[in-house]
Design an enzyme around this catalytic site. Sequence first.
Site, PDB file in Angstrom:
ATOM      1  N   ASP A 172      -1.018  -6.194  -0.197  1.00 53.01           N
ATOM      2  CA  ASP A 172      -1.227  -5.478   1.063  1.00 53.01           C
ATOM      3  C   ASP A 172      -2.699  -5.105   1.178  1.00 53.01           C
ATOM      4  O   ASP A 172      -3.248  -4.475   0.273  1.00 53.01           O
ATOM      5  CB  ASP A 172      -0.420  -4.175   0.988  1.00 53.01           C
TER       6      ASP A 172
ATOM      7  N   LYS B  87      -1.258  -9.268   3.147  1.00 54.24           N
ATOM      8  CA  LYS B  87      -0.544  -8.769   4.335  1.00 54.24           C
ATOM      9  C   LYS B  87      -1.467  -7.854   5.125  1.00 54.24           C
ATOM     10  O   LYS B  87      -2.182  -7.030   4.538  1.00 54.24           O
ATOM     11  CB  LYS B  87       0.731  -8.023   3.933  1.00 54.24           C
TER      12      LYS B  87
ATOM     13  N   GLU C  45       9.070  -3.810  10.850  1.00 48.63           N
ATOM     14  CA  GLU C  45       9.483  -2.520  10.274  1.00 48.63           C
ATOM     15  C   GLU C  45       9.971  -1.569  11.357  1.00 48.63           C
ATOM     16  O   GLU C  45       9.298  -1.351  12.372  1.00 48.63           O
ATOM     17  CB  GLU C  45       8.305  -1.901   9.499  1.00 48.63           C
TER      18      GLU C  45
ATOM     19  N   ASP D   5       0.848  -1.204   0.000  1.00 49.62           N
ATOM     20  CA  ASP D   5       0.000   0.000   0.000  1.00 49.62           C
ATOM     21  C   ASP D   5       0.885   1.256   0.000  1.00 49.62           C
ATOM     22  O   ASP D   5       0.386   2.377  -0.085  1.00 49.62           O
ATOM     23  CB  ASP D   5      -1.015  -0.011   1.154  1.00 49.62           C
ATOM     24  N   SER D   6       2.228   1.040   0.027  1.00 51.77           N
ATOM     25  CA  SER D   6       3.159   2.142  -0.213  1.00 51.77           C
ATOM     26  C   SER D   6       2.937   2.725  -1.603  1.00 51.77           C
ATOM     27  O   SER D   6       3.474   3.795  -1.913  1.00 51.77           O
ATOM     28  CB  SER D   6       4.605   1.655  -0.069  1.00 51.77           C
TER      29      SER D   6
ATOM     30  N   GLU E  79      -1.600  -5.386   8.914  1.00 51.46           N
ATOM     31  CA  GLU E  79      -0.760  -4.725   9.920  1.00 51.46           C
ATOM     32  C   GLU E  79      -1.373  -4.866  11.309  1.00 51.46           C
ATOM     33  O   GLU E  79      -2.582  -4.676  11.484  1.00 51.46           O
ATOM     34  CB  GLU E  79      -0.636  -3.226   9.598  1.00 51.46           C
TER      35      GLU E  79
HETATM   36  O1  KIV Z   1       3.490  -1.098   1.720  1.00 47.96           O
HETATM   37  C1  KIV Z   1       4.658  -1.506   1.756  1.00 47.96           C
HETATM   38  O2  KIV Z   1       5.459  -1.303   0.832  1.00 47.96           O
HETATM   39  C2  KIV Z   1       5.079  -2.248   2.938  1.00 47.96           C
HETATM   40  C3  KIV Z   1       6.528  -2.597   3.057  1.00 47.96           C
HETATM   41  C4  KIV Z   1       7.325  -1.404   3.384  1.00 47.96           C
HETATM   42  C5  KIV Z   1       6.739  -3.697   4.036  1.00 47.96           C
HETATM   43  O3  KIV Z   1       4.281  -2.549   3.756  1.00 47.96           O
END
Ligand code: KIV
Length: 277
Positions: A90, A119, A188, A51-52, A121
Amino acid sequence: MSSVFRSEKITVVRIMRKKRENERIVCLTAYDYPTARLVAAGGVDLILVGDSAANVIYGHPTTLSIGMEEMLYHTKAVAVGAYPALVVADMPFMSYQTSVESAVENAGRFLKAGAEAVKVEGAGFVADVARRLVDVGIPVMGHLGLTPQSVHRLGGYRLQAKRPDDQERLVADAMALEKAGCFSLVLEKIPAELAARVTKTLSIPTIGIGAGPECDGQVLVIHDMLGLTETQPLRFVKRYAEIGQGIRRAVEEFCRDVREGRFPSWEHSFYLNEGNQ
Ligand code: KIV
């Protein structure tokens, strides 16, 4: 290419086996087909559709703004180019926090889009979500430490778990996620000593980012490691290329060539007396 020449597919089972066999795990983010192809050809084990994307693709200050539709769109594109790497999507902010049922529904959409795992969090309620996803057959990667979707509660993108009680909580959360069935765990921006302790404690692999050298694997945001982000690299990022500068120089040269009449030239042109090509 014939399937005989294709590399062996990376699966969640293989990722977990890598820890037992002391093999390090390599992960990068990707958000589109050409990048996924290059990253997979380069040999990564895992591609995270992070989600980056909210930061590096859409230019937003946090990851909170990105939603299911954008993340599905990126996941579909990545999945086409990712073989043999494992594709992890994510789950965006508020796609798994409101109820276990909506988390299952949204995670299912990612698998239909081509992801092979999701993924999430945090722990607590999120560990319950992870357990249910695993129960219905969806592999889950956990994420602890600096969890960007909680940026406002954490008060910024600071180093996490410096205090002893926070360290104990993080170890307990990591164990809860392992117990819930997660196949791996991102750590992280936490002290390296703590990441090493979690890595030794868990039987599932840890994948670090800003978590020191003793995790079982490492992940970076591809734009950071390729020099495509405008900001100075963070301490935990190593720049492997300056692609951003290369793009800028190429564009400047193109602008000069067009303005000064060097491009297109006769060799880039078509002529009346030639065949159809
Ligand atoms: O969204 C992302 O890129 C991440 C990584 C930094 C682990 O969660």
